[in-house]
Design an enzyme around this catalytic site. Structure first.
Site, PDB file in Angstrom:
ATOM      1  CD  GLN A 201       5.435 -44.151  -0.254  1.00  0.00           C
ATOM      2  OE1 GLN A 201       6.387 -44.403  -1.138  1.00  0.00           O
ATOM      3  NE2 GLN A 201       5.026 -42.826  -0.168  1.00  0.00           N
ATOM      4  CB  ALA A 242      14.379 -44.857  -3.461  1.00  0.00           C
ATOM      5  CG  HIS A 243       9.169 -44.163  -3.290  1.00  0.00           C
ATOM      6  ND1 HIS A 243       8.231 -43.457  -2.391  1.00  0.00           N
ATOM      7  CD2 HIS A 243      10.100 -43.331  -3.764  1.00  0.00           C
ATOM      8  CE1 HIS A 243       8.658 -42.202  -2.724  1.00  0.00           C
ATOM      9  NE2 HIS A 243       9.702 -42.285  -3.449  1.00  0.00           N
ATOM     10  CG  ASN A 244       6.936 -45.096  -7.154  1.00  0.00           C
ATOM     11  OD1 ASN A 244       6.312 -45.926  -6.650  1.00  0.00           O
ATOM     12  ND2 ASN A 244       7.083 -44.024  -6.869  1.00  0.00           N
TER      13      ASN A 244
END
Length: 342
Positions: A201, A242-244
């Site tokens: 990541q 969460a990511h993005n």
């Protein structure tokens, strides 16, 4: 009780955009709950069930709306949004005392950091190399600031906040204790053996101006693109981003809600407690998702959306569950009956 500054009712009215009813020279030094308020204090009423206290309170003045103003026998500040006025009064009458600038001798500061002299760095803070911290920003005891992070002016990071590397925070933002910003997103892929392989990541977390993030909330860094939290966003305790993910300006998210990866939430949205948003969907501007709502697909029209079931007694709920299980069979029976009728 913390005693702050003293203002006349007229001064307070000007500051919060209210109208004085009664003695504008009345002096006020504190805000208090209506049942406990004493002379020299102002209270507020926003719920009709508390209007009985209007004739009982010892407060010197009451903040209320136009509908209740005629029922108030004492001095009052009248405005259409008393809750907003209450927030402004607290800022005026209960000003926070901030520590003076400086770095505590137990703090550890890496190389090439730029820390404004007016910033306060608390005990046992760890700041890695190449970090930038703006004027009047407070970093509480035991916080950890990762390499290359940038924090704007007038921010407050409470004790034991963790920022992973390259995190960006705008001006006037508040992050409460235990929050973790920039941890790895949950990126995994199965190999030919069925074993999980971690996907690095390498994105960042970018947080705008005037953001507040609650205690023990987590915001993961992006996989490639950044995770972005817009200006004025308010995130409650124990929320997971969460990511993005991208959260639009002035959206609020209540406690224990979760937003899965690569989802975009628009501006001025309200997400209720324990709501869950699926990944890779888009929520348009001005959407309200009620508590425990499960959002599995994109929302393209503003409005209020719900998916939870209302409370029932256990006995009623068990009956409802049985009926739910029977729906498929009932649908089949209905189709057979329709064929017979035709």
């Amino acid at each position: 009780m913390t005693r702050g500054l003293t203002y006349s009712l007229t001064e307070l009215a000007t500051a919060i955009g209210a109208t004085v009813q009664g003695d504008g020279d009345c002096k006020i030094h504190n805000v208090a709950a209506i049942a406990q308020a004493q002379p020299g204090e102002i209270s507020f009423v926003t719920d009709r069930k508390y209007r009985k206290y209007l004739t009982q309170t010892k407060a010197s003045a009451i903040l209320l709306d136009e509908k209740l103003a005629s029922r108030c026998p004492i001095n009052a500040l009248v405005m259409s949004n008393p809750k907003l006025g209450f927030a402004k009064l607290l800022t005026l009458l209960r000003p926070q005392s901030l520590p003076t600038g400086g770095i505590h001798p137990t703090a550890v500061v890496g190389a090439n950091c730029q820390i404004d002299p007016s910033a306060h760095i608390g005990a046992h803070v760890v700041i890695e190399e190449d970090v930038v911290i703006g004027p009047r920003t407070l970093i509480g005891a035991g916080a950890s600031i990762g390499r290359g992070s940038q924090i704007g002016s007038d921010c407050c990071l409470h004790s034991r906040v963790t920022l992973y590397s390259q995190t960006r925070i705008g001006d006037r933002s508040i992050i409460h204790s235990g929050a973790v910003i920039g941890a790895d997103g949950f990126g995994l892929i199965q190999d030919e053996k069925g074993e999980w392989v971690k996907i690095p990541q390498v994105g960042r977390v970018i947080i705008g101006d005037d953001v507040e993030i609650g205690a023990n909330a987590t915001i993961d860094r992006g996989a490639l693109d950044d995770t972005v939290i817009g200006n004025g966003v308010k995130i409650d305790d124990l929320v997971m981003i969460a990511h993005n993910v991208r959260i639009g300006d002035h959206t609020v998210i209540a406690g224990c809600a979760g937003v899965a990866g690569s989802t975009t939430v628009g501006r001025h949205c309200m997400i209720g407690a324990s709501a869950g948003l699926n990944g890779h969907i888009e929520i348009c501007d001005n959407v309200i998702i009620t508590g425990m709502g499960m959002i599995q697909k994109s929302i393209t029209k503003p409005g209020i959306y719900s998916s939870g079931t209302g409370m029932q007694t256990n006995r009623e709920w068990r009956k409802s569950v049985i009926r739910f299980w029977q729906l498929d069979e009932l649908a089949k029976r209905l189709k057979r009956l329709e064929k017979l009728i035709r």
